[in-house]
Enzyme design. Structure first.
Site, PDB file in Angstrom:
ATOM      1  CD  GLU A   1      -3.189  -0.688   0.564  1.00  0.00           C
ATOM      2  OE1 GLU A   1      -3.551   0.507   0.557  1.00  0.00           O
ATOM      3  OE2 GLU A   1      -3.807  -1.586  -0.017  1.00  0.00           O
TER       4      GLU A   1
ATOM      5  CG  ASP B   1      11.154   7.365  -1.662  1.00  0.00           C
ATOM      6  OD1 ASP B   1      10.268   6.745  -2.287  1.00  0.00           O
ATOM      7  OD2 ASP B   1      11.898   8.205  -2.203  1.00  0.00           O
TER       8      ASP B   1
ATOM      9  CG  ASP C   1       1.314  15.497  -3.907  1.00  0.00           C
ATOM     10  OD1 ASP C   1       0.733  16.171  -4.790  1.00  0.00           O
ATOM     11  OD2 ASP C   1       1.940  16.005  -2.975  1.00  0.00           O
TER      12      ASP C   1
ATOM     13  CE  LYS D   1       1.619  25.788  -8.036  1.00  0.00           C
ATOM     14  NZ  LYS D   1       2.458  26.677  -7.196  1.00  0.00           N
TER      15      LYS D   1
ATOM     16  CG  PHE E   1      -8.157  12.030   0.389  1.00  0.00           C
ATOM     17  CD1 PHE E   1      -7.341  13.111   0.667  1.00  0.00           C
ATOM     18  CD2 PHE E   1      -8.273  11.613  -0.931  1.00  0.00           C
ATOM     19  CE1 PHE E   1      -6.658  13.771  -0.347  1.00  0.00           C
ATOM     20  CE2 PHE E   1      -7.601  12.262  -1.950  1.00  0.00           C
ATOM     21  CZ  PHE E   1      -6.788  13.347  -1.655  1.00  0.00           C
ATOM     22  CD  GLU E   2     -13.393   7.119  -2.959  1.00  0.00           C
ATOM     23  OE1 GLU E   2     -14.001   6.776  -3.993  1.00  0.00           O
ATOM     24  OE2 GLU E   2     -12.833   6.310  -2.197  1.00  0.00           O
TER      25      GLU E   2
END
Length: 237
Positions: free
Chosen positions: A67, A119, A141, A145, A214-215
């Site tokens: 995950e 990471d 994320d 931009k 979040f969703e």
């Protein structure tokens, strides 16, 4: 271990990050969970030096789900509870989210979950090839931009690395609420010669992926959610 990654582990410091390092304020419950449970259920990716055997972390050898970006951990805990025959290794950089998942793991008695800090791509580089049954990349994320698109986790070089760690027949499941990123994800995944698009485009919302806060916020804001499900070519082991 043979690696498809062009950058050796020694080059970690020079790599472009695909995430924002995040700590955040923790509640007393979360602080207590982190202090008590991290030694049992936690893994610091920065401590890895060379190949990593997940069986040593879980104390058993089972099919493994990775995950990437588990957030507060609610979805991971629900999926792991419903899927006890597979192990779930959740990677996160948000300290309150790590602590919250540790608390859920303890309170629900989930023996098939471990939580990693750092990471995710460094962890993947340390895993043996064909060692993963599934990779979940839910709401990464979007780096909206244009000048930051190079930081997105779903791009060709990263997808090739993730795919190399999937066993034949293994699943790469991505989800995002950014339409532009969804299109980019689809193009990148479709272009990989060893991945097969299960649904021939965006997938119907899978029942096994829980709806998170979040969703729900994304849906309330009027953003659509896009799922993509790809399999690694080849017969399952």
């Amino acid at each position: 271990m043979t690696s498809t990654d062009p950058h050796p582990v020694a080059d970690r410091a020079s790599r472009i990050r695909t995430f924002h390092p995040r700590r955040g304020r923790m509640s007393g419950r979360q602080t207590d969970a982190l202090d008590r449970l991290w030694p049992t259920y936690g893994l610091d990716i920065a401590d890895l030096d060379g190949p990593f055997d997940p069986a040593a972390l879980f104390g058993r050898r089972a099919r493994l789900v990775l995950e990437i970006g588990s957030g507060m951990g609610d979805a991971t805990a629900v999926m792991a509870a419903a899927d006890p025959d597979r192990d779930y290794l959740a990677v996160e950089v948000h300290t309150p989210g790590i602590a919250n998942l540790l608390d859920l793991v303890h309170r629900q008695g989930l023996s098939n979950v471990r939580v990693a800090l750092g990471d995710a791509l460094d962890l993947v580089r340390a895993l043996p090839e064909a060692s993963l049954d599934a990779v979940h990349v839910f709401f990464p994320d979007p780096w909206p931009k244009s000048r930051h698109h190079k930081r997105r986790i779903i791009q060709p070089v990263h997808v090739a690395l993730l795919r190399s760690r999937l066993a034949p027949g293994g699943t790469l499941h991505c989800a995002t609420d950014w339409a532009e990123y969804a299109g980019s994800m689809r193009a990148t995944l479709t272009a990989d010669p060893e991945l097969v698009d299960v649904h021939g485009g965006f997938a119907p919302r899978p029942a096994h992926r829980p709806v998170t806060k979040f969703e729900r916020r994304a849906l309330t804001a009027g953003r659509d959610v896009f799922d993509l499900v790809f399999l690694k070519a080849g017969a399952p082991y």
